[in-house]
Design a protein around this motif. Structure first.
Motif, mmCIF file in Angstrom:
data_model
loop_
_atom_site.group_PDB
_atom_site.id
_atom_site.type_symbol
_atom_site.label_atom_id
_atom_site.label_comp_id
_atom_site.label_asym_id
_atom_site.label_seq_id
_atom_site.Cartn_x
_atom_site.Cartn_y
_atom_site.Cartn_z
ATOM 1 N N TRP A 227 -21.892 -17.957 -5.536
ATOM 2 C CA TRP A 227 -21.249 -17.298 -4.059
ATOM 3 C C TRP A 227 -20.059 -17.063 -4.397
ATOM 4 O O TRP A 227 -19.408 -16.673 -2.789
ATOM 5 C CB TRP A 227 -20.523 -19.479 -3.461
ATOM 6 N N PHE A 228 -19.566 -16.265 -4.555
ATOM 7 C CA PHE A 228 -17.890 -15.505 -5.349
ATOM 8 C C PHE A 228 -18.165 -14.290 -4.949
ATOM 9 O O PHE A 228 -17.567 -13.149 -4.863
ATOM 10 C CB PHE A 228 -17.468 -16.940 -5.666
ATOM 11 N N TYR A 229 -18.938 -13.824 -4.966
ATOM 12 C CA TYR A 229 -20.217 -12.409 -5.327
ATOM 13 C C TYR A 229 -19.535 -11.618 -4.006
ATOM 14 O O TYR A 229 -19.516 -10.304 -3.903
ATOM 15 C CB TYR A 229 -21.768 -12.677 -5.886
ATOM 16 N N PRO A 230 -19.764 -11.651 -2.508
ATOM 17 C CA PRO A 230 -19.781 -11.550 -1.697
ATOM 18 C C PRO A 230 -18.561 -11.180 -1.205
ATOM 19 O O PRO A 230 -17.790 -10.217 -1.059
ATOM 20 C CB PRO A 230 -20.645 -12.281 -0.745
ATOM 21 N N LEU A 231 -17.690 -12.187 -1.754
ATOM 22 C CA LEU A 231 -16.349 -11.964 -1.919
ATOM 23 C C LEU A 231 -15.849 -11.345 -3.154
ATOM 24 O O LEU A 231 -15.344 -10.327 -2.496
ATOM 25 C CB LEU A 231 -15.455 -13.066 -1.507
ATOM 26 N N VAL A 232 -15.847 -10.718 -4.385
ATOM 27 C CA VAL A 232 -15.257 -9.967 -4.510
ATOM 28 C C VAL A 232 -15.924 -8.478 -4.185
ATOM 29 O O VAL A 232 -15.374 -7.785 -5.210
ATOM 30 C CB VAL A 232 -16.600 -9.830 -6.042
ATOM 31 N N VAL A 233 -17.537 -7.962 -3.914
ATOM 32 C CA VAL A 233 -17.526 -6.764 -3.357
ATOM 33 C C VAL A 233 -16.506 -6.821 -2.227
ATOM 34 O O VAL A 233 -16.620 -5.579 -2.385
ATOM 35 C CB VAL A 233 -19.339 -7.130 -3.376
ATOM 36 N N GLU A 234 -16.407 -7.238 -1.277
ATOM 37 C CA GLU A 234 -15.874 -7.087 -0.228
ATOM 38 C C GLU A 234 -14.330 -7.094 -0.299
ATOM 39 O O GLU A 234 -13.507 -5.654 0.231
ATOM 40 C CB GLU A 234 -15.644 -8.450 1.006
ATOM 41 N N LYS A 235 -13.550 -7.356 -1.223
ATOM 42 C CA LYS A 235 -12.826 -7.302 -1.286
ATOM 43 C C LYS A 235 -12.344 -7.439 -3.292
ATOM 44 O O LYS A 235 -12.148 -8.393 -3.922
ATOM 45 C CB LYS A 235 -11.686 -8.989 -1.266
ATOM 46 N N PRO A 236 -13.056 -6.431 -3.244
ATOM 47 C CA PRO A 236 -12.481 -6.156 -5.094
ATOM 48 C C PRO A 236 -11.001 -6.433 -5.504
ATOM 49 O O PRO A 236 -10.736 -6.525 -6.735
ATOM 50 C CB PRO A 236 -12.958 -4.653 -5.379
ATOM 51 N N PHE A 237 -9.995 -5.349 -4.637
ATOM 52 C CA PHE A 237 -8.578 -5.696 -4.994
ATOM 53 C C PHE A 237 -8.230 -7.367 -5.668
ATOM 54 O O PHE A 237 -7.449 -7.703 -6.565
ATOM 55 C CB PHE A 237 -7.393 -5.321 -4.509
ATOM 56 N N LEU A 238 -8.850 -8.337 -4.994
ATOM 57 C CA LEU A 238 -8.621 -9.436 -5.499
ATOM 58 C C LEU A 238 -8.718 -9.713 -7.046
ATOM 59 O O LEU A 238 -8.443 -10.539 -8.247
ATOM 60 C CB LEU A 238 -9.419 -10.323 -4.838
ATOM 61 N N THR A 239 -10.229 -8.964 -7.660
ATOM 62 C CA THR A 239 -10.030 -8.707 -9.368
ATOM 63 C C THR A 239 -9.118 -8.477 -10.154
ATOM 64 O O THR A 239 -9.577 -8.413 -11.213
ATOM 65 C CB THR A 239 -11.583 -8.745 -9.131
ATOM 66 N N PHE A 240 -7.913 -7.743 -9.684
ATOM 67 C CA PHE A 240 -7.198 -7.018 -10.328
ATOM 68 C C PHE A 240 -7.547 -6.501 -11.729
ATOM 69 O O PHE A 240 -7.099 -6.442 -12.426
ATOM 70 C CB PHE A 240 -6.078 -8.590 -11.378
ATOM 71 N N GLY A 241 -8.630 -5.929 -10.829
ATOM 72 C CA GLY A 241 -9.166 -4.301 -11.642
ATOM 73 C C GLY A 241 -10.445 -4.966 -13.276
ATOM 74 O O GLY A 241 -10.629 -4.338 -13.353
ATOM 75 N N LEU A 242 -10.479 -6.931 -12.679
ATOM 76 C CA LEU A 242 -10.887 -6.837 -14.325
ATOM 77 C C LEU A 242 -12.897 -7.138 -13.469
ATOM 78 O O LEU A 242 -13.013 -7.080 -12.042
ATOM 79 C CB LEU A 242 -11.271 -8.381 -13.836
ATOM 80 N N PRO A 243 -13.572 -6.572 -14.170
ATOM 81 C CA PRO A 243 -15.353 -7.622 -14.027
ATOM 82 C C PRO A 243 -15.633 -8.754 -13.094
ATOM 83 O O PRO A 243 -14.961 -9.463 -13.381
ATOM 84 C CB PRO A 243 -16.052 -6.835 -15.514
ATOM 85 N N ARG A 244 -16.302 -8.281 -12.461
ATOM 86 C CA ARG A 244 -16.302 -9.472 -11.701
ATOM 87 C C ARG A 244 -16.705 -10.815 -12.892
ATOM 88 O O ARG A 244 -16.433 -11.621 -12.369
ATOM 89 C CB ARG A 244 -17.855 -9.732 -10.731
ATOM 90 N N ASP A 245 -17.883 -10.891 -14.023
ATOM 91 C CA ASP A 245 -18.129 -11.984 -13.909
ATOM 92 C C ASP A 245 -17.319 -12.556 -15.097
ATOM 93 O O ASP A 245 -17.565 -13.350 -16.350
ATOM 94 C CB ASP A 245 -19.543 -11.518 -15.095
ATOM 95 N N VAL A 246 -16.325 -11.288 -15.070
ATOM 96 C CA VAL A 246 -15.340 -12.045 -16.286
ATOM 97 C C VAL A 246 -14.092 -12.599 -15.344
ATOM 98 O O VAL A 246 -13.372 -13.561 -15.612
ATOM 99 C CB VAL A 246 -14.041 -11.057 -16.667
ATOM 100 N N PHE A 247 -13.255 -12.473 -13.710
ATOM 101 C CA PHE A 247 -12.241 -12.943 -13.445
ATOM 102 C C PHE A 247 -13.025 -13.901 -12.989
ATOM 103 O O PHE A 247 -12.039 -15.115 -13.216
ATOM 104 C CB PHE A 247 -12.494 -11.672 -12.451
ATOM 105 N N ILE A 248 -14.790 -14.157 -12.487
ATOM 106 C CA ILE A 248 -14.554 -15.889 -11.570
ATOM 107 C C ILE A 248 -14.087 -16.684 -12.413
ATOM 108 O O ILE A 248 -13.512 -17.059 -12.239
ATOM 109 C CB ILE A 248 -15.945 -15.776 -11.198
ATOM 110 N N PRO A 249 -14.900 -16.717 -13.927
ATOM 111 C CA PRO A 249 -14.413 -18.019 -14.638
ATOM 112 C C PRO A 249 -13.201 -17.888 -15.032
ATOM 113 O O PRO A 249 -12.910 -19.300 -14.645
ATOM 114 C CB PRO A 249 -15.534 -17.741 -15.917
#
Length: 495
Positions: A227-249
């Motif tokens: 459910w959080f994948y679209p948000l990570v794609v739209e706002k990649p700065f929220l992940t602080f440079g971490l890969p998606r599957d690292v950032f979400i957990p």
């Protein structure tokens, strides 16, 4: 980060009578959609097994990092340096501490005035209601917060709004709103009391309310990471440079553990509150004022926790004073909340889950290239005429199927029929660059529509994951292409 009160529903009218309210509640069927600010989704869908999270090394990495932080903080807190640090924090926050009750009451009242101004919501902008009187009830609650004698009525109004929201939203969706709503309501009752033994617990109930709300809502990142994948794609700065599957957990771990920290010892809870305040500010600002309204109350309570000078520890004080109490308490909290979340979901929806159909698109942001996951108006710019309501990503109107065809086949056929005409029209443009973009937009939209049908009817886990990724990636690319058309002053295709 999710909208927590941003995720909280709210408070309504103090004058709601419970018998009449019960009639309203049981006279309608709750929707199965849970609505985040960025997209509706279905809470009845089966969550990812907890075993997947327990096998995730990034989950345990986050837990280990937080434990180091908490244990170091507790070791310092038990030393003379701990009291020195707390005394310094007291001096910095003393002006606010002296008027903390006024600050909290003002924020509660201002919050209800703000959602009254937004209109058409229950307790936060992501909980829509068509009832106009609800907004006026919010204004009444704001007024009732001011006089001491009417604060318990305001508290009753907050609980009444949560109960009222059950008419339109699934109870599982509203559980994370309940804790903070009860915490704020209990604060108003205790703060208005003339009994010192009651009043001294008023900030404590706020701490517990926000902590439980955060810990419960954080589990979505483990149960439904897609459910959080679209948000990570739209706002990649929220992940602080971490890969998606690292950032979400790890984001889920941060949310859960900082919530846990706010019910621990004074230094731990104040540092946890400060960390959360920084995170909230970083996450809220890019999304604008409406998102700020949704977060304002919880952010203000976090500030109050950071400014709280009290040193008392009332719940399990012996456990909290020991260093070993930190991992023990965190393990117990994880066990209780995970068991409650997955267990209650099975109890409500069964092992296979249950998917319903929302009555309409509802989200804080409407569709635009900037917010491509907002609800779309049929026939409008960029809007498909039909959407798969229970796709687990975007929501909309269920696609009609012909009487003599299987629903999935009929839906796929409709997608192809809708896509073909706009694609051919787009590629006929005299400018090859424009032809590419005008042809690719309906092509991508067709891929999104097909992915949503897969999510609606498909069962294969790998295909469902691929479909979610297609929705996220191609929605983002559609936004980029529409922005290119805008810069070139070219007309936008209908879809």
């Amino acid at each position: 980060m999710r909208c927590f009160w941003p995720a909280l529903p709210g408070r309504r009218r103090a004058f709601v009578q419970l018998p009449a309210l019960a009639g309203l509640l049981f006279g309608s069927v709750p929707a199965a959609a849970h609505v985040k600010w960025f997209a509706p989704y279905i809470v009845g869908a089966p969550p990812q097994p907890i075993a997947v999270t327990l096998a995730n090394p990034w989950f345990w990495t986050g837990i280990a990092l937080v434990l180091v932080f908490f244990l170091a903080t507790r070791a310092i807190e038990k030393s003379p340096a701990g009291e020195t640090i707390l005394a310094g924090m007291d001096r910095i926050t003393d002006p606010l501490w002296q008027r903390l009750d006024e600050f909290v009451r003002l924020v509660i009242a201002a919050f209800f005035v703000a959602i009254f101004a937004v209109g058409g919501v229950y307790l936060t902008p992501d909980l829509k209601t068509p009832a106009e009187w609800v907004s006026w009830a919010q204004l009444l609650i704001a007024a009732l917060v001011i006089p001491r004698a009417t604060r318990p009525l305001a508290a009753a109004g907050i609980i009444g709004l949560w109960l009222l929201a059950l008419r339109d939203y699934d109870i599982f969706h509203l559980l994370d709103y309940l804790a903070l709503g009860v915490g704020v309501a209990a604060y108003l009752v205790l703060e208005a009391s003339d009994k010192p033994e009651w009043r001294k617990h008023r900030f404590e109930v706020l701490r517990w309310g926000v902590a439980i709300a955060l810990m419960w809502s954080s589990l979505e990142k483990f149960a439904y990471p897609d459910w959080f994948y679209p948000l990570v794609v739209e706002k990649p700065f929220l992940t602080f440079g971490l890969p998606r599957d690292v950032f979400i957990p790890m984001a889920g771990v941060a949310e859960f553990t900082m919530g846990f920290g706010m019910i621990w010892t004074p230094l731990v809870r104040r540092l946890s509150a400060i960390a959360l305040f920084v995170i909230f500010n970083a996450a809220v600002y890019p999304f604008g004022r409406v998102d700020l309204i949704g977060h304002a109350l919880i952010m203000a309570i976090i500030v109050a926790i950071a400014a709280d000078h009290t040193r008392e520890v009332h719940f399990l004080p012996a456990l909290k004073r020991r260093l070993a109490g930190v991992p023990t308490g965190l393990a117990a909290a994880l066990l209780i909340f995970a068991t409650g979340y997955w267990g209650l979901h099975i109890a409500l929806y069964g092992p296979e889950g249950r998917v319903g159909t929302p009555a309409a698109d509802i989200a804080t942001h409407s569709y635009s290239p900037e917010y491509p996951h907002g609800p779309q108006v049929p026939g409008g710019i960029g809007a498909p005429p039909v959407r798969a309501s229970d796709a687990g990503g975007h929501a909309g109107h269920a696609m009609p199927a012909t009487a003599d065809a299987k629903p999935a086949l009929a839906a796929y056929q409709q997608v192809m029929e809708r896509m073909h005409g706009p694609m051919m029209q787009g590629i006929a443009h005299s400018d090859p660059d424009a032809a590419f973009v005008l042809g690719m937009i309906p092509h991508h939209q067709g891929a999104i529509d097909m992915a949503e049908i897969q999510l609606r009817y498909g069962k294969d886990a790998a295909n469902r994951k691929l479909a979610q990724e297609i929705i996220a990636a191609q929605t983002h690319e559609i936004g980029e292409m529409r922005e290119w058309l805008k810069q070139k002053n070219l007309p936008q295709p209908a879809r």
